[in-house]
Design an enzyme around this catalytic site. Structure first.
Site, PDB file in Angstrom:
ATOM      1  CG  ASP A  10      23.753 -14.337  32.355  1.00 24.36           C
ATOM      2  OD1 ASP A  10      24.669 -15.012  32.820  1.00 24.36           O
ATOM      3  OD2 ASP A  10      23.139 -14.627  31.309  1.00 24.36           O
ATOM      4  CG  LEU A  11      29.330 -12.391  29.417  1.00 27.82           C
ATOM      5  CD1 LEU A  11      29.460 -10.911  29.109  1.00 27.82           C
ATOM      6  CD2 LEU A  11      30.729 -12.976  29.705  1.00 27.82           C
ATOM      7  CG  ASP A  12      27.967 -16.810  27.966  1.00 26.64           C
ATOM      8  OD1 ASP A  12      28.674 -15.883  27.589  1.00 26.64           O
ATOM      9  OD2 ASP A  12      28.401 -17.938  28.232  1.00 26.64           O
ATOM     10  CB  THR A  18      28.136 -16.638  23.961  1.00 29.59           C
ATOM     11  OG1 THR A  18      27.399 -16.474  25.171  1.00 29.59           O
ATOM     12  CG2 THR A  18      29.151 -15.536  23.826  1.00 29.59           C
ATOM     13  CE  LYS A  46      19.451 -19.947  26.226  1.00 33.04           C
ATOM     14  NZ  LYS A  46      18.263 -19.097  26.027  1.00 33.04           N
ATOM     15  CB  SER A 115      29.174 -14.560  33.715  1.00 33.13           C
ATOM     16  OG  SER A 115      29.338 -15.599  32.781  1.00 33.13           O
ATOM     17  CB  ALA A 116      28.044 -19.875  34.885  1.00 27.81           C
ATOM     18  CE  LYS A 146      24.816 -17.032  36.605  1.00 25.08           C
ATOM     19  NZ  LYS A 146      24.768 -16.379  35.302  1.00 25.08           N
ATOM     20  CD  GLU A 170      21.014 -15.437  34.567  1.00 24.17           C
ATOM     21  OE1 GLU A 170      20.669 -15.972  33.505  1.00 24.17           O
ATOM     22  OE2 GLU A 170      22.116 -15.645  35.075  1.00 24.17           O
ATOM     23  CG  ASP A 171      20.439 -16.013  28.957  1.00 23.20           C
ATOM     24  OD1 ASP A 171      21.155 -15.992  29.983  1.00 23.20           O
ATOM     25  OD2 ASP A 171      20.682 -16.718  27.971  1.00 23.20           O
TER      26      ASP A 171
HETATM   27  P1  B16 Z   1      32.299 -21.470  30.037  1.00 22.74           P
HETATM   28  P2  B16 Z   1      26.342 -17.094  31.810  1.00 22.74           P
HETATM   29  C1  B16 Z   1      27.208 -19.544  31.182  1.00 22.74           C
HETATM   30  O1  B16 Z   1      27.347 -18.155  31.128  1.00 22.74           O
HETATM   31  C2  B16 Z   1      26.531 -20.078  29.934  1.00 22.74           C
HETATM   32  O2  B16 Z   1      25.178 -19.677  29.897  1.00 22.74           O
HETATM   33  C3  B16 Z   1      26.594 -21.583  29.924  1.00 22.74           C
HETATM   34  O3  B16 Z   1      26.018 -22.075  28.725  1.00 22.74           O
HETATM   35  C4  B16 Z   1      28.048 -22.045  30.037  1.00 22.74           C
HETATM   36  O4  B16 Z   1      28.130 -23.454  30.088  1.00 22.74           O
HETATM   37  C5  B16 Z   1      28.643 -21.440  31.311  1.00 22.74           C
HETATM   38  O5  B16 Z   1      28.534 -20.032  31.261  1.00 22.74           O
HETATM   39  C6  B16 Z   1      30.101 -21.793  31.457  1.00 22.74           C
HETATM   40  O6  B16 Z   1      30.790 -21.185  30.412  1.00 22.74           O
HETATM   41  O7  B16 Z   1      32.370 -22.817  29.419  1.00 22.74           O
HETATM   42  O8  B16 Z   1      32.637 -20.341  29.102  1.00 22.74           O
HETATM   43  O9  B16 Z   1      33.098 -21.395  31.326  1.00 22.74           O
HETATM   44  O10 B16 Z   1      25.052 -17.235  31.075  1.00 22.74           O
HETATM   45  O11 B16 Z   1      26.262 -17.444  33.290  1.00 22.74           O
HETATM   46  O12 B16 Z   1      27.030 -15.779  31.552  1.00 22.74           O
HETATM   47 MG    MG Z   2      23.189 -16.447  30.416  1.00 21.60          MG
END
Ligand code: B16
Ligand code: MG
Length: 216
Positions: A10-12, A18, A46, A115-116, A146, A170-171
């Site tokens: 996962d990224l964030d 972030t 998240k 990542s989302a 997710k 994953e966090d």
């Molecule tokens: P964006 P991950 C997710 O990233 C974040 O955890 C989540 O808080 C955020 O709303 C989502 O990405 C969408 O991000 O607005 O940058 O497209 O944890 O799946 O890496």
């Molecule tokens: Mg994350």
């Protein structure tokens, strides 16, 4: 000993922190709407896509509005968020991540991003990690966010590994659910009381070793 053949990150919240930037941006929007929003509620966002996060915040305040206005608000949120994350540098990579990437590379274990976030390319570029992954699957290429497993299943497919041979890092509660729904092993990064469904939970990435992955 398990037969882990590939790793999906996962990224964030796993590679870069972030989470505070997302919180600041969502909080600004929630304040403007007069909706109470705190860090506990932010936890539920998240791993959740931008549009779904916006709708969850509106639901918290029982606010209803036309789809076009919702989209305009998410655009505003993203502008605030991108302003913060564009200042990121390699120094913002979370402790332990780079060492673990080196370990995987030394052991020829392929790795992907799952990542989302639709800002994944910007973040990876800012922190200088774009070329370190064999595959990048993000919010720009998946249709289901997710806890749907699509993002991780696509990652496994691109790495040429079967889901059972993959471990996901994953966090987020939604991300752990997605990994398990996809039939993968999952290491949660954070608190065990929150990431209950993970096979193992580590407090941060400095605690990750190849041995822990192989013993899942
Ligand atoms: P964006 P991950 C997710 O990233 C974040 O955890 C989540 O808080 C955020 O709303 C989502 O990405 C969408 O991000 O607005 O940058 O497209 O944890 O799946 O890496
Ligand atoms: Mg994350």
């Amino acid at each position: 000993m398990s037969s882990i053949k590939a790793c999906i990150f996962d990224l964030d919240g796993v590679i870069v922190d972030t989470v505070p930037a997302h919180y600041i941006a969502w909080k600004t929007i929630a304040n403007e709407l007069g909706i109470p929003f705190d860090k506990t509620q932010n936890e539920q966002l998240k791993g959740v896509s931008r549009i779904k996060s916006m709708k969850k915040i509106l639901a918290l305040g029982n606010v209803e509005m036309p789809e076009e206005e919702i989209k305009a608000l998410t655009k505003k949120k993203n502008k605030i968020y991108v302003e913060i994350i564009s200042k990121m540098t390699p120094a913002d990579i979370l402790p332990g991540v780079e060492d673990f990437l080196l370990t995987l590379e030394a052991n020829n274990i392929p790795k992907a991003i799952g990542s989302a976030s639709r800002n994944t390319p910007t973040i990876l570029k800012c922190v200088g990690l774009t070329n370190r992954f064999d595959a990048i699957v993000d919010g720009n290429v998946v249709s289901n966010s997710k806890p749907d497993p699509e993002v991780f299943l696509k990652g496994a497919e691109l790495l040429g590994a079967s889901p059972a041979d993959c471990v996901v890092l994953e966090d987020a509660i939604s991300g752990v659910k997605a990994a398990k729904a996809g039939g993968m092993k999952c290491i949660g990064v954070g608190k065990p009381e929150i990431l209950k469904q993970a096979d193992l939970v580590i407090p941060d990435m400095t605690q990750l070793t190849l041995e822990k992955i192989q013993n899942l």
